[in-house]
Scaffold this active site. Structure first.
Site, PDB file in Angstrom:
ATOM      1  N   LYS A  35     -11.921  -1.637   6.651  1.00  0.00           N
ATOM      2  CA  LYS A  35     -11.091  -2.580   7.391  1.00  0.00           C
ATOM      3  C   LYS A  35     -11.600  -2.696   8.836  1.00  0.00           C
ATOM      4  O   LYS A  35     -11.990  -3.754   9.268  1.00  0.00           O
ATOM      5  CB  LYS A  35      -9.618  -2.133   7.373  1.00  0.00           C
TER       6      LYS A  35
ATOM      7  N   ASP B  88      -1.443   6.689   6.269  1.00  0.00           N
ATOM      8  CA  ASP B  88      -2.557   5.804   5.912  1.00  0.00           C
ATOM      9  C   ASP B  88      -2.762   4.877   7.108  1.00  0.00           C
ATOM     10  O   ASP B  88      -1.895   4.064   7.415  1.00  0.00           O
ATOM     11  CB  ASP B  88      -2.166   5.016   4.652  1.00  0.00           C
TER      12      ASP B  88
ATOM     13  N   TRP C 114       0.829  -1.209   0.000  1.00  0.00           N
ATOM     14  CA  TRP C 114       0.000   0.000   0.000  1.00  0.00           C
ATOM     15  C   TRP C 114       0.857   1.250   0.000  1.00  0.00           C
ATOM     16  O   TRP C 114       0.501   2.254  -0.624  1.00  0.00           O
ATOM     17  CB  TRP C 114      -0.988  -0.010   1.164  1.00  0.00           C
TER      18      TRP C 114
HETATM   19  C1  LIG Z   1      -7.104  -1.880   1.902  1.00  0.00           C
HETATM   20  C2  LIG Z   1      -6.085  -0.830   2.051  1.00  0.00           C
HETATM   21  C3  LIG Z   1      -5.960   0.202   1.098  1.00  0.00           C
HETATM   22  C4  LIG Z   1      -6.781   0.249  -0.174  1.00  0.00           C
HETATM   23  O1  LIG Z   1      -8.070   0.616   0.064  1.00  0.00           O
HETATM   24  P1  LIG Z   1      -9.178   0.697  -1.097  1.00  0.00           P
HETATM   25  O2  LIG Z   1     -10.321   1.357  -0.391  1.00  0.00           O
HETATM   26  O3  LIG Z   1      -9.479  -0.695  -1.550  1.00  0.00           O
HETATM   27  O4  LIG Z   1      -8.638   1.540  -2.193  1.00  0.00           O
HETATM   28  C5  LIG Z   1      -5.009   1.172   1.317  1.00  0.00           C
HETATM   29  N1  LIG Z   1      -4.228   1.148   2.415  1.00  0.00           N
HETATM   30  C6  LIG Z   1      -4.300   0.166   3.337  1.00  0.00           C
HETATM   31  C7  LIG Z   1      -3.401   0.184   4.525  1.00  0.00           C
HETATM   32  C8  LIG Z   1      -5.236  -0.847   3.185  1.00  0.00           C
HETATM   33  O5  LIG Z   1      -5.306  -1.830   4.101  1.00  0.00           O
END
Ligand SMILES: *Cc1c(COP(=O)(O)O)cnc(C)c1O
Length: 359
Positions: A195, A171, A101
């Site tokens: 998540k 993030d 990511w």
């Molecule tokens: C799942 C995830 C993403 C991507 O998210 P989407 O909403 O599918 O674009 C980005 N960063 C992390 C840490 C993730 O776990």
């Protein structure tokens, strides 16, 4: 009805209580005679939902007054572009690579400016968090970017990097609301909600006031403009109303459970149970260095692909689902977010012990 123990990395388990409330309110939300899916996002009743949701997440995370909370569509991947578009002024940013990511975020940012990789754990398949105490931060960098919890590799920063005065952007998708964040240490922390917070369809962005500016990249789509979103209280266009409503129910649930300090205590207890077993097992082992382990995502392997496959098959048959590791890592991964009860982790460990004994 029988519900499984769902170890998916996302979309993931939601608290049963939240699902029951949503079911009970489906046809008639609080006497409005409509479901939340059907009502106008400009109505007083939805106004109440989004206002309460914002107040509750502010309370849970003790968000200071000089930060805004934005509900944005487009998920995590959209934020990979929104961050450089809104924040690059010198056209330079520093990224720390700790997994897929972070890599995708850096790659997206390269479209808009110069990206420096100032630390990486790619040398050992992202099984640890690099030392970030003395980073070669570019004096021109507009921000330093991290992925705080690495969903795929199961690592987490247990200490934030020293950014040498630069704005930290994180993030936090897969550790969002799993414990308190010290919001003041970040310029932006953002998370896709699917998540640990709610259903897919929304990213929550917590951003310091001074980063909401007009003089951003003129190519920035209006839907990714943080200032426009803030000025319109996340209602510039139709927001993901139902997702915001469920997130709000999750915030209420978290408050009822005792807030984020209590969630941290529970999450540590759950993770310890699993890691202690992995560290003592002769068959299963953790793939992550002990000092870098995530409380939320726990990858593990047997070291034998066929045995991994058999374990996943047997586990699924026994009601432990979505334990297959990410396609780039293999093995297994148990995601044990806030909504996974202690009993779920206990039952998994017992199942693993039995499997180990039988092989
Ligand atoms: C799942 C995830 C993403 C991507 O998210 P989407 O909403 O599918 O674009 C980005 N960063 C992390 C840490 C993730 O776990």
């Amino acid at each position: 009805m029988s519900r499984v123990y769902n170890f998916s990395a996302g979309p993931a388990m939601l608290p049963e209580e939240v699902l029951k409330t949503a079911a009970a309110e489906m046809l008639d939300y609080h006497g409005s005679g409509q479901s939340v899916m059907e009502m106008s996002h400009r109505s007083a009743v939805f106004e109440g939902i989004i206002t309460q949701a914002e107040a509750d997440i502010r309370e849970l995370l003790s968000v200071p007054d000089n930060y805004k909370v934005l509900f944005m569509q487009g998920g995590g991947n959209q934020q990979f572009a929104a961050v450089p578009l809104n924040l690059m002024r010198n056209g330079v940013a520093d990224y720390i690579l700790t997994g897929q990511w972070a890599k995708k975020a850096a790659k997206e940012a390269e479209k808009y400016g110069k990206v420096n990789i100032i630390a990486s754990s790619a040398d050992k398949t992202f099984s640890y968090i690099p030392d970030c105490s003395d980073l070669p931060v570019d004096p021109m960098a507009d921000y330093v970017y991290i992925c705080e919890n690495n969903t795929i590799y199961g690592t987490k920063y247990h200490q934030l990097p020293d950014t040498k005065g630069k704005t930290l952007v994180a993030d936090v998708s897969s550790c969002f609301l799993s414990e308190k964040h010290d919001v003041e240490k970040y310029g932006i922390l953002w998370g896709g909600v699917q998540k640990n917070v709610g259903p897919a369809g929304c990213a929550i962005v917590i951003i310091r006031d001074d980063l909401l500016r007009e003089d951003i990249n003129p190519m920035t789509p209006v839907m990714m403009n943080y200032k426009v979103t803030a000025d319109n209280r996340s209602l510039y266009n139709t927001p993901p109303c139902y997702t915001i409503y469920i997130c709000g129910l999750v915030f209420q649930w978290l408050k009822k459970m005792g807030g984020l300090d209590e969630m941290k205590r529970r999450n540590e207890e759950k993770a310890a149970l699993l890691y202690n077993y992995l560290d003592s097992s002769a068959m299963f082992s953790s793939t992550v260095e002990p000092g870098s382990r995530s409380l939320m995502n726990v990858p593990f392997v047997t070291g034998n692909k066929d045995l991994d496959a058999e374990f996943i098959k047997k586990a699924t048959e026994s009601g432990f689902v979505n334990l297959k590791g990410h396609r780039t890592v293999g093995g297994m991964r148990a995601s044990i977010y806030n909504a996974m009860p202690m009993e779920g982790v206990k039952a998994l460990v017992e199942f693993m012990k039995d499997f180990e004994a039988a092989h």
